[in-house]
Design a protein around this motif. Structure first.
Motif, PDB file in Angstrom:
ATOM      1  N   PHE A   1       0.841  -1.196   0.000  1.00 40.55           N
ATOM      2  CA  PHE A   1       0.000   0.000   0.000  1.00 40.55           C
ATOM      3  C   PHE A   1       0.874   1.243   0.000  1.00 40.55           C
ATOM      4  O   PHE A   1       1.838   1.341   0.765  1.00 40.55           O
ATOM      5  N   SER A   2       0.541   2.202  -0.856  1.00 41.23           N
ATOM      6  CA  SER A   2       1.267   3.469  -0.923  1.00 41.23           C
ATOM      7  C   SER A   2       0.373   4.603  -0.438  1.00 41.23           C
ATOM      8  O   SER A   2      -0.799   4.695  -0.810  1.00 41.23           O
ATOM      9  N   LEU A   3       0.948   5.463   0.375  1.00 40.34           N
ATOM     10  CA  LEU A   3       0.260   6.641   0.878  1.00 40.34           C
ATOM     11  C   LEU A   3       0.962   7.856   0.293  1.00 40.34           C
ATOM     12  O   LEU A   3       2.178   7.996   0.417  1.00 40.34           O
ATOM     13  N   VAL A   4       0.191   8.700  -0.358  1.00 37.69           N
ATOM     14  CA  VAL A   4       0.722   9.938  -0.914  1.00 37.69           C
ATOM     15  C   VAL A   4       0.181  11.078  -0.062  1.00 37.69           C
ATOM     16  O   VAL A   4      -1.029  11.183   0.143  1.00 37.69           O
ATOM     17  N   LEU A   5       1.073  11.887   0.444  1.00 36.17           N
ATOM     18  CA  LEU A   5       0.685  13.046   1.249  1.00 36.17           C
ATOM     19  C   LEU A   5       0.856  14.300   0.407  1.00 36.17           C
ATOM     20  O   LEU A   5       1.925  14.525  -0.160  1.00 36.17           O
TER      21      LEU A   5
END
Length: 122
Positions: free
Chosen positions: A45-49
């Protein structure tokens, strides 16, 4: 079909990046100045802020029940996570408790974003 990434708009990119690194063990994949940071949970899972502190931008305001949910394998892991929050000085109004079919902790951070940490074991 599997959800593989989410773009979360935050008010302070540095604060949010450090929060996800220190509290949830996300790893930084890359960052473009103070505009955007890509992170990984190490499990696909990738989280982009995205930083919304630009002078002409409105601060992000999420709806009342919007939240980010994380699963832990056991209630003991939820308790350990709760203690981790406390050790970092993150205020938590109420400790973990049985809710519906899980053992759950709710807390707010990063200017009011609601987080949930739950175990369905036991």
């Amino acid at each position: 079909m599997k959800l593989n990434h989410l773009n979360l708009c935050v008010n302070d990119l540095t604060e949010a990046r450090l929060f996800f690194e220190q509290i949830f063990d996300f790893k930084l994949l890359g960052q473009k100045g103070e505009a955007i940071a890509a992170m990984s949970d190490g499990e696909g899972f990738s989280l982009v802020l995205s930083n919304f502190s630009k002078p002409d931008a409105q601060r992000p305001a999420y709806p009342k029940d919007f939240h980010l949910g994380f699963y832990r394998d056991t209630p003991e892991e939820v308790d350990a996570f709760y203690n981790r929050l406390l050790s970092f000085g993150i205020p938590v109004e109420q400790g973990p408790r049985k809710i519906r079919n899980g053992y759950t902790l709710y807390f707010t951070a990063l200017d009011g974003i609601l987080f949930e940490v739950t175990s369905f074991a036991g």
